[in-house]
Design a protein around this motif. Structure first.
Motif, PDB file in Angstrom:
ATOM      1  N   GLY A  67       0.793  -1.225   0.000  1.00 27.60           N
ATOM      2  CA  GLY A  67       0.000   0.000   0.000  1.00 27.60           C
ATOM      3  C   GLY A  67       0.822   1.270   0.000  1.00 27.60           C
ATOM      4  N   ASP A  68       2.100   1.178   0.401  1.00 28.51           N
ATOM      5  CA  ASP A  68       2.966   2.358   0.396  1.00 28.51           C
ATOM      6  C   ASP A  68       3.222   2.827  -1.033  1.00 28.51           C
ATOM      7  OD1 ASP A  68       3.165   2.212   3.122  1.00 28.51           O
ATOM      8  OD2 ASP A  68       5.241   1.513   3.168  1.00 28.51           O
ATOM      9  N   PRO A  69       3.297   4.140  -1.244  1.00 29.41           N
ATOM     10  CA  PRO A  69       3.723   4.633  -2.561  1.00 29.41           C
ATOM     11  C   PRO A  69       5.211   4.391  -2.748  1.00 29.41           C
ATOM     12  CG  PRO A  69       3.502   6.463  -1.024  1.00 29.41           C
ATOM     13  CD  PRO A  69       2.999   5.240  -0.304  1.00 29.41           C
ATOM     14  N   CYS A  70       5.649   4.204  -3.995  1.00 31.20           N
ATOM     15  CA  CYS A  70       7.058   3.957  -4.274  1.00 31.20           C
ATOM     16  C   CYS A  70       7.814   5.276  -4.353  1.00 31.20           C
ATOM     17  CB  CYS A  70       7.207   3.168  -5.576  1.00 31.20           C
ATOM     18  SG  CYS A  70       8.906   2.693  -5.917  1.00 31.20           S
ATOM     19  N   GLN A  71       8.798   5.445  -3.502  1.00 31.75           N
ATOM     20  CA  GLN A  71       9.573   6.687  -3.450  1.00 31.75           C
ATOM     21  C   GLN A  71      10.804   6.649  -4.351  1.00 31.75           C
ATOM     22  OE1 GLN A  71       8.320   9.227  -1.834  1.00 31.75           O
ATOM     23  NE2 GLN A  71       6.662   8.049  -0.920  1.00 31.75           N
ATOM     24  N   GLY A  72      11.238   5.443  -4.751  1.00 32.47           N
ATOM     25  CA  GLY A  72      12.435   5.347  -5.574  1.00 32.47           C
ATOM     26  C   GLY A  72      12.825   3.901  -5.784  1.00 32.47           C
ATOM     27  N   LEU A  73      13.988   3.699  -6.398  1.00 34.86           N
ATOM     28  CA  LEU A  73      14.482   2.360  -6.722  1.00 34.86           C
ATOM     29  C   LEU A  73      15.590   1.958  -5.757  1.00 34.86           C
ATOM     30  CD1 LEU A  73      14.503  -0.064  -8.695  1.00 34.86           C
ATOM     31  CD2 LEU A  73      16.292   1.138  -9.968  1.00 34.86           C
ATOM     32  N   PRO A  74      15.366   0.949  -4.888  1.00 35.28           N
ATOM     33  CA  PRO A  74      16.420   0.481  -3.993  1.00 35.28           C
ATOM     34  C   PRO A  74      17.442  -0.372  -4.765  1.00 35.28           C
ATOM     35  CG  PRO A  74      14.210  -0.146  -3.207  1.00 35.28           C
ATOM     36  CD  PRO A  74      14.090   0.260  -4.629  1.00 35.28           C
ATOM     37  N   LEU A  75      18.712  -0.065  -4.587  1.00 38.99           N
ATOM     38  CA  LEU A  75      19.807  -0.870  -5.137  1.00 38.99           C
ATOM     39  C   LEU A  75      20.570  -1.441  -3.952  1.00 38.99           C
ATOM     40  CD1 LEU A  75      21.154   1.614  -7.862  1.00 38.99           C
ATOM     41  CD2 LEU A  75      19.442  -0.192  -8.147  1.00 38.99           C
ATOM     42  N   VAL A  76      20.508  -2.753  -3.769  1.00 44.49           N
ATOM     43  CA  VAL A  76      21.145  -3.382  -2.607  1.00 44.49           C
ATOM     44  C   VAL A  76      22.650  -3.503  -2.841  1.00 44.49           C
ATOM     45  CG1 VAL A  76      21.232  -5.430  -1.150  1.00 44.49           C
ATOM     46  CG2 VAL A  76      19.047  -4.661  -2.079  1.00 44.49           C
ATOM     47  N   LEU A  77      23.431  -2.949  -1.929  1.00 43.30           N
ATOM     48  CA  LEU A  77      24.892  -2.983  -2.024  1.00 43.30           C
ATOM     49  C   LEU A  77      25.460  -4.175  -1.267  1.00 43.30           C
ATOM     50  CD1 LEU A  77      25.491   0.827  -1.398  1.00 43.30           C
ATOM     51  CD2 LEU A  77      25.266  -0.344  -3.589  1.00 43.30           C
ATOM     52  N   ASN A  78      24.891  -4.492  -0.118  1.00 47.21           N
ATOM     53  CA  ASN A  78      25.269  -5.685   0.638  1.00 47.21           C
ATOM     54  C   ASN A  78      24.150  -6.015   1.607  1.00 47.21           C
ATOM     55  OD1 ASN A  78      25.816  -4.115   3.129  1.00 47.21           O
ATOM     56  ND2 ASN A  78      27.570  -3.365   1.952  1.00 47.21           N
ATOM     57  N   GLY A  79      24.215  -7.225   2.186  1.00 39.72           N
ATOM     58  CA  GLY A  79      23.139  -7.676   3.048  1.00 39.72           C
ATOM     59  C   GLY A  79      22.055  -8.385   2.246  1.00 39.72           C
ATOM     60  N   THR A  80      20.937  -8.680   2.892  1.00 39.87           N
ATOM     61  CA  THR A  80      19.831  -9.389   2.260  1.00 39.87           C
ATOM     62  C   THR A  80      18.501  -8.771   2.656  1.00 39.87           C
ATOM     63  OG1 THR A  80      21.092 -11.457   2.465  1.00 39.87           O
ATOM     64  CG2 THR A  80      18.784 -11.652   1.847  1.00 39.87           C
ATOM     65  N   VAL A  81      17.645  -8.591   1.650  1.00 42.78           N
ATOM     66  CA  VAL A  81      16.293  -8.066   1.868  1.00 42.78           C
ATOM     67  C   VAL A  81      15.293  -9.069   1.299  1.00 42.78           C
ATOM     68  CG1 VAL A  81      14.671  -6.182   1.404  1.00 42.78           C
ATOM     69  CG2 VAL A  81      17.114  -5.674   1.730  1.00 42.78           C
ATOM     70  N   LYS A  82      14.282  -9.415   2.092  1.00 50.23           N
ATOM     71  CA  LYS A  82      13.253 -10.377   1.684  1.00 50.23           C
ATOM     72  C   LYS A  82      11.988  -9.628   1.294  1.00 50.23           C
ATOM     73  CE  LYS A  82      11.331 -12.588   5.062  1.00 50.23           C
ATOM     74  NZ  LYS A  82      11.078 -13.540   6.182  1.00 50.23           N
ATOM     75  N   VAL A  83      11.424  -9.963   0.125  1.00 48.24           N
ATOM     76  CA  VAL A  83      10.164  -9.368  -0.323  1.00 48.24           C
ATOM     77  C   VAL A  83       9.088 -10.441  -0.218  1.00 48.24           C
ATOM     78  CG1 VAL A  83       8.934  -8.273  -2.235  1.00 48.24           C
ATOM     79  CG2 VAL A  83      11.372  -7.784  -1.868  1.00 48.24           C
ATOM     80  N   GLN A  84       8.033 -10.152   0.545  1.00 42.53           N
ATOM     81  CA  GLN A  84       6.988 -11.138   0.776  1.00 42.53           C
ATOM     82  C   GLN A  84       5.609 -10.503   0.683  1.00 42.53           C
ATOM     83  OE1 GLN A  84       8.211 -12.468   4.684  1.00 42.53           O
ATOM     84  NE2 GLN A  84       6.848 -11.058   5.733  1.00 42.53           N
ATOM     85  N   MET A  85       4.616 -11.350   0.384  1.00 43.15           N
ATOM     86  CA  MET A  85       3.239 -10.893   0.235  1.00 43.15           C
ATOM     87  C   MET A  85       2.353 -11.641   1.219  1.00 43.15           C
ATOM     88  SD  MET A  85       0.797 -11.109  -3.178  1.00 43.15           S
ATOM     89  CE  MET A  85       1.530  -9.681  -3.970  1.00 43.15           C
ATOM     90  N   THR A  86       1.383 -10.922   1.799  1.00 40.55           N
ATOM     91  CA  THR A  86       0.420 -11.530   2.714  1.00 40.55           C
ATOM     92  C   THR A  86      -0.959 -11.476   2.083  1.00 40.55           C
ATOM     93  OG1 THR A  86       1.727 -10.829   4.626  1.00 40.55           O
ATOM     94  CG2 THR A  86      -0.569 -11.455   5.024  1.00 40.55           C
ATOM     95  N   GLY A  87      -1.643 -12.635   2.020  1.00 40.48           N
ATOM     96  CA  GLY A  87      -2.963 -12.713   1.414  1.00 40.48           C
ATOM     97  C   GLY A  87      -4.069 -12.427   2.402  1.00 40.48           C
ATOM     98  N   LEU A  88      -5.312 -12.440   1.920  1.00 44.10           N
ATOM     99  CA  LEU A  88      -6.466 -12.187   2.778  1.00 44.10           C
ATOM    100  C   LEU A  88      -6.593 -13.241   3.876  1.00 44.10           C
ATOM    101  CD1 LEU A  88      -9.113 -11.179   0.062  1.00 44.10           C
ATOM    102  CD2 LEU A  88      -7.837  -9.667   1.614  1.00 44.10           C
ATOM    103  N   SER A  89      -6.064 -14.438   3.618  1.00 41.12           N
ATOM    104  CA  SER A  89      -6.110 -15.509   4.608  1.00 41.12           C
ATOM    105  C   SER A  89      -5.178 -15.242   5.786  1.00 41.12           C
ATOM    106  CB  SER A  89      -5.713 -16.840   3.954  1.00 41.12           C
ATOM    107  OG  SER A  89      -4.348 -16.793   3.537  1.00 41.12           O
ATOM    108  N   GLY A  90      -4.271 -14.294   5.598  1.00 41.59           N
ATOM    109  CA  GLY A  90      -3.272 -14.023   6.627  1.00 41.59           C
ATOM    110  C   GLY A  90      -1.976 -14.769   6.421  1.00 41.59           C
ATOM    111  N   HIS A  91      -1.952 -15.695   5.462  1.00 43.01           N
ATOM    112  CA  HIS A  91      -0.732 -16.435   5.154  1.00 43.01           C
ATOM    113  C   HIS A  91       0.181 -15.587   4.278  1.00 43.01           C
ATOM    114  CE1 HIS A  91      -3.352 -20.297   5.600  1.00 43.01           C
ATOM    115  NE2 HIS A  91      -2.992 -19.791   6.778  1.00 43.01           N
ATOM    116  N   SER A  92       1.476 -15.700   4.508  1.00 47.43           N
ATOM    117  CA  SER A  92       2.464 -14.956   3.730  1.00 47.43           C
ATOM    118  C   SER A  92       3.288 -15.902   2.881  1.00 47.43           C
ATOM    119  CB  SER A  92       3.394 -14.162   4.659  1.00 47.43           C
ATOM    120  OG  SER A  92       2.680 -13.216   5.429  1.00 47.43           O
ATOM    121  N   ILE A  93       3.885 -15.357   1.813  1.00 52.78           N
ATOM    122  CA  ILE A  93       4.792 -16.139   0.975  1.00 52.78           C
ATOM    123  C   ILE A  93       5.940 -15.250   0.523  1.00 52.78           C
ATOM    124  CG2 ILE A  93       3.475 -15.649  -1.142  1.00 52.78           C
ATOM    125  CD1 ILE A  93       4.328 -18.482  -2.105  1.00 52.78           C
ATOM    126  N   VAL A  94       7.134 -15.817   0.542  1.00 47.99           N
ATOM    127  CA  VAL A  94       8.311 -15.082   0.072  1.00 47.99           C
ATOM    128  C   VAL A  94       8.300 -15.070  -1.452  1.00 47.99           C
ATOM    129  CG1 VAL A  94      10.827 -15.032  -0.014  1.00 47.99           C
ATOM    130  CG2 VAL A  94       9.671 -15.672   2.106  1.00 47.99           C
TER     131      VAL A  94
END
Length: 203
Positions: free
Chosen positions: A37-64
């Motif tokens: 729901g957040d508006p996109c402010q820009g393009l993230p470029l990952v330099l190091n580390g790890t970022v997980k992108v996941q979605m949560t459905g109406l059931s409340g279950h999430s998936i990576v």
């Protein structure tokens, strides 16, 4: 100086201009980079580390959906920047990360002024889209016990995995109860051992 490969596609003057305007942002484990729901402010470029992108459905279950490591680009952000829509998933820092955040105005200018940058962004988008199509195929057409077995097989060489049943459920996009039941059956068959927050493989 920490850089990102997509910036290497820019001409020398343009790259110097961009690098002089960007500062690496440090995000600690557990930090939310953006929510659904957040508006996109820009393009993230990952330099190091790890970022997980996941979605949560109406059931409340999430998936990576995918992970971003060093030198990766956020595919979801590309789509949001091009359509103007808000995010439909969230990004969570798994390992402390440094990120360049390319503002929307600068992203638009680079896409307009550099054909190589534009090609690099679209190639990254295409590769990730292919991965997401494979994920959809897995979720839609393979039984959960098969998907769990495959997920475990790809990590069996590690001997053991530090992961909770809830975290594994998020990886597979199902309920914790389902994962627990299937894991207990595999333990009954003598294929693995379960302990708190850990799965050990029986060789």
């Amino acid at each position: 100086m920490v850089q990102h490969s997509i910036l290497e596609t820019l001409s020398e003057p343009l790259r110097k201009e961009v690098l002089s305007s960007l500062q690496p942002l440090h995000f600690e484990h557990g930090r939310i980079l953006f929510r659904a729901g957040d508006p996109c402010q820009g393009l993230p470029l990952v330099l190091n580390g790890t970022v997980k992108v996941q979605m949560t459905g109406l059931s409340g279950h999430s998936i990576v959906l995918y992970r971003m490591g060093a030198d990766d680009i956020c595919t979801l952000s590309i789509g949001c920047l091009m359509t103007g829509d808000g995010f439909r998933a969230e990004a969570v820092v798994e390992e402390d990360a440094e990120v360049f955040m390319v503002p929307r105005g600068l992203f638009d200018r680079l896409m307009d002024q550099s054909a190589d940058f534009r090609l690099g962004v679209m190639e990254s988008y295409g590769r990730r889209l292919n991965d997401l199509m494979l994920l959809v195929e897995e979720v839609a057409f393979r039984r959960m016990d098969e998907r769990l077995a495959h997920w475990l097989e790809t990590r069996a060489v590690e001997g053991s995995i530090r992961i909770t049943h809830q975290e594994l459920a998020v990886e597979l996009g199902t309920a914790r109860e389902v994962v627990s039941r299937l894991l207990k059956e595999l333990e009954r068959q003598g294929k693995l051992r379960l302990s708190r927050g850990c799965i050990s493989f029986v060789q």
